[in-house]
Design an enzyme around this catalytic site. Structure first.
Site, PDB file in Angstrom:
ATOM      1  N   SER A  22     -20.892  79.095  52.222  1.00  0.00           N
ATOM      2  CA  SER A  22     -19.799  77.920  52.198  1.00  0.00           C
ATOM      3  C   SER A  22     -20.095  77.263  53.443  1.00  0.00           C
ATOM      4  CB  SER A  22     -18.479  79.001  52.764  1.00  0.00           C
ATOM      5  OG  SER A  22     -18.012  79.572  51.400  1.00  0.00           O
ATOM      6  N   ARG A 122     -15.549  76.720  34.051  1.00  0.00           N
ATOM      7  CA  ARG A 122     -14.545  76.874  35.075  1.00  0.00           C
ATOM      8  C   ARG A 122     -13.354  75.655  35.105  1.00  0.00           C
ATOM      9  NH1 ARG A 122     -17.692  79.054  40.004  1.00  0.00           N
ATOM     10  NH2 ARG A 122     -15.473  79.826  40.687  1.00  0.00           N
ATOM     11  N   GLN A 169     -11.274  76.110  48.143  1.00  0.00           N
ATOM     12  CA  GLN A 169     -11.957  75.086  47.517  1.00  0.00           C
ATOM     13  C   GLN A 169     -11.025  73.860  47.230  1.00  0.00           C
ATOM     14  OE1 GLN A 169     -14.347  76.632  44.169  1.00  0.00           O
ATOM     15  NE2 GLN A 169     -15.975  77.311  45.276  1.00  0.00           N
ATOM     16  N   ASP A 315     -14.994  87.112  46.956  1.00  0.00           N
ATOM     17  CA  ASP A 315     -16.311  87.275  46.572  1.00  0.00           C
ATOM     18  C   ASP A 315     -17.043  88.599  46.492  1.00  0.00           C
ATOM     19  OD1 ASP A 315     -16.203  84.551  45.982  1.00  0.00           O
ATOM     20  OD2 ASP A 315     -17.270  83.664  47.645  1.00  0.00           O
ATOM     21  N   ARG A 346     -15.208  88.329  36.457  1.00  0.00           N
ATOM     22  CA  ARG A 346     -15.654  89.225  37.414  1.00  0.00           C
ATOM     23  C   ARG A 346     -15.079  90.869  36.974  1.00  0.00           C
ATOM     24  NH1 ARG A 346     -17.593  85.965  42.859  1.00  0.00           N
ATOM     25  NH2 ARG A 346     -19.659  85.588  41.782  1.00  0.00           N
ATOM     26  N   ARG A 392     -23.666  87.701  41.944  1.00  0.00           N
ATOM     27  CA  ARG A 392     -23.080  88.728  42.252  1.00  0.00           C
ATOM     28  C   ARG A 392     -22.825  89.877  41.472  1.00  0.00           C
ATOM     29  NH1 ARG A 392     -22.058  86.189  47.186  1.00  0.00           N
ATOM     30  NH2 ARG A 392     -21.112  84.396  47.318  1.00  0.00           N
TER      31      ARG A 392
HETATM   32  C1  S3P Z   1     -15.441  79.038  48.580  1.00  0.00           C
HETATM   33  C2  S3P Z   1     -14.417  79.421  48.166  1.00  0.00           C
HETATM   34  C3  S3P Z   1     -13.930  80.494  47.364  1.00  0.00           C
HETATM   35  C4  S3P Z   1     -15.197  81.363  46.994  1.00  0.00           C
HETATM   36  C5  S3P Z   1     -16.332  80.712  46.851  1.00  0.00           C
HETATM   37  C6  S3P Z   1     -16.606  79.688  47.949  1.00  0.00           C
HETATM   38  C7  S3P Z   1     -15.681  77.937  49.574  1.00  0.00           C
HETATM   39  O1  S3P Z   1     -13.372  79.984  46.115  1.00  0.00           O
HETATM   40  O2  S3P Z   1     -14.885  82.183  45.982  1.00  0.00           O
HETATM   41  O3  S3P Z   1     -17.510  81.436  46.590  1.00  0.00           O
HETATM   42  O4  S3P Z   1     -16.750  77.947  50.048  1.00  0.00           O
HETATM   43  O5  S3P Z   1     -14.695  77.193  49.691  1.00  0.00           O
HETATM   44  P1  S3P Z   1     -11.957  79.567  45.688  1.00  0.00           P
HETATM   45  O6  S3P Z   1     -11.499  78.398  46.552  1.00  0.00           O
HETATM   46  O7  S3P Z   1     -12.071  79.081  44.103  1.00  0.00           O
HETATM   47  O8  S3P Z   1     -11.207  80.899  45.911  1.00  0.00           O
END
Ligand code: S3P
Length: 438
Positions: A22, A122, A169, A315, A346, A392
């Site tokens: 991230s 997705r 996100q 995650d 998952r 994962r």
């Molecule tokens: C992430 C947010 C998460 C996470 C992803 C990375 C990010 O997703 O699952 O691996 O870097 O902001 P979501 O915002 O869909 O929960």
């Protein structure tokens, strides 16, 4: 590519897992639109973060590296990005497509983004909807999936967005579009989600406010290039935290891991299950808390996972399901429907794999119930499991071998390099009997 893991073993040693995914993504994005140069150490040289890096190169940003985790980004300033020559292909990376969509909404040019088989399934409506509210023109493919076409050139207006799901996100996408909007953009989150965007924006000298569960910023400001030290990724460290917990005679130290409070659900959950986890050498690096994590074997017990931990460990659940299979008693997860729209579904994919190995794992619409095998060493048998292009899932079944009675064949483990390019080497180094078959 398939993995084959031989049964048994202990996990010992001191290792540093690769940089946080991230934070690596965000370092490129913010470095690119900052004034001046940004240097990054500890950058994740995995396919996902490289997808972001290549997207910005395609938009005219000069980037040196990565070389041994070091990247130098020659920022072009907030309005300096150029139209790419073609569509942007972002591979497996949900973070790239969703965060970039916010940034792209503020540009003067049009961009189309798409990805691999997993990403193209997705949901993207979750970012398209708030961006349209801000005045952007965003088209998705069928069913709200990629490709995502963002027109650019529209004047964006600041909005308040009440996020329907706990997603970092989506929050980041709206905040990044907010940089290009007139007025104050704010996002309320139903539960705390990772706050790396907010921390890093402040690191680049951009004020971000937080009142209760609402995060806001005022558009029109500029970012100033900085140095970023990326800690090791707690999501990658998770595989070894679970591995050392479930394998007898294990003792492992994971160095320089990010322990941002919005990411430590895995530590909280493993500790609630009876895990033996110590955080040593706590320090702060560039606005992010870091520690060395020592984990020793423990007899875990099944628990009802507190729902407030779900976004903080989002995650980490595939690996935590393996921990649950090795625990004494039942583990119940609820309120985790977001797991169904990750790199794979998952909940279903882990339930199918665990069942194939003889574990009692019952999927529910928003979670799973797993009956742990308890103190017995072999809590599962061997067999064949499918990863569905999900990194994962592959790594989770690799550590499951520690408590299996026979080899596990992990089919389609090719995407591991998206987040953890040297997983096989590190796993072997600490004692996991993992092999690769091309
Ligand atoms: C992430 C947010 C998460 C996470 C992803 C990375 C990010 O997703 O699952 O691996 O870097 O902001 P979501 O915002 O869909 O929960």
């Amino acid at each position: 590519m398939d993995f084959i893991v031989q049964p048994g073993g202990a996990v010992n040693g001191t290792i540093r897992v690769p940089g946080d995914k991230s934070i690596s993504h965000r370092s490129i994005m913010l470095g690119a639109i900052a004034d001046g140069t940004t240097t990054v150490d500890g950058f994740l040289e995995g396919e996902d973060a490289l997808a972001t890096l290549n997207a910005f190169k395609a938009m005219g940003v000069a980037i040196d590296g990565p070389e041994n985790g070091r990247v130098k980004i020659h920022g072009v300033g907030r309005d300096g990005l150029k139209a790419p020559a073609g569509d942007l292909y972002v591979g497996n990376s949900g973070t790239t497509i969703r965060l970039l969509s916010g940034l792209m909404a503020g540009q003067k040019f049009e961009v189309t983004m798409s990805g691999d088989e997993s990403l193209n399934k997705r949901p993207m409506e979750r970012v398209a909807a708030p961006l349209r509210e801000m005045g952007a023109t965003v088209d998705t493919g069928e069913g709200g999936r990629p490709p995502l076409r963002i027109k650019g050139g529209s004047a964006l207006k600041a909005i308040h967005y009440d996020m329907p799901m706990a997603s970092a996100q989506v929050k980041s996408c709206v905040l990044l579009a907010g940089l290009y909007s007139t007025g104050e953009t704010s996002v309320s989150e139903p539960a705390p989600t990772r706050d790396h965007t907010e921390r890093m924006l402040r690191g680049f000298g951009y004020p971000v406010m937080k009142r209760g569960n609402t995060i806001s910023l005022i558009g029109g400001g500029r970012l100033q290039g900085v140095h970023i030290d990326v800690p090791a990724d707690i999501s990658s460290a998770t595989f070894f935290m679970v591995a050392a917990s479930i394998a007898p005679d294990s003792d492992i130290v994971l160095q320089h891991v990010g322990i941002n409070p919005t990411r430590i659900g895995v530590i909280n959950i493993l500790r609630a299950m009876g895990g033996d986890i110590a955080l040593d050498n706590k320090r702060e690096v560039g606005g992010e808390p870091v520690a060395d994590i020592r984990v020793r074997s423990a007899q875990l017990k099944g628990i009802e996972i507190p729902e407030d931990q779900v976004p903080l460990a989002i995650d980490e659940f595939p690996a935590l399901f393996v921990a649950a299979a090795c625990a004494e008693g039942k583990t119940v997860l609820r309120g985790a429907e977001e797991l169904r729209v990750k790199e794979s579904d998952r909940i279903q994919v882990m339930a199918d794999g665990l069942q194939a190995l003889g574990v009692k794992a019952e999927p529910t619409p928003d979670g799973i119930e797993i009956e742990g095998g308890g103190p017995s060493l072999n809590v599962m048998g061997g067999g064949e499991v499918q990863c569905h292009h999900d990194h994962r899932i592959a790594m989770s079944f690799a550590i499951a071998g520690l408590r299996a009675s026979a080899p596990i064949l992990i089919k389609g483990a090719d995407n591991v390099a998206t987040s953890f390019p040297n997983f096989v080497e590190l796993a072997a180094q600490v004692g996991i009997k993992l092999g690769v078959r091309q």
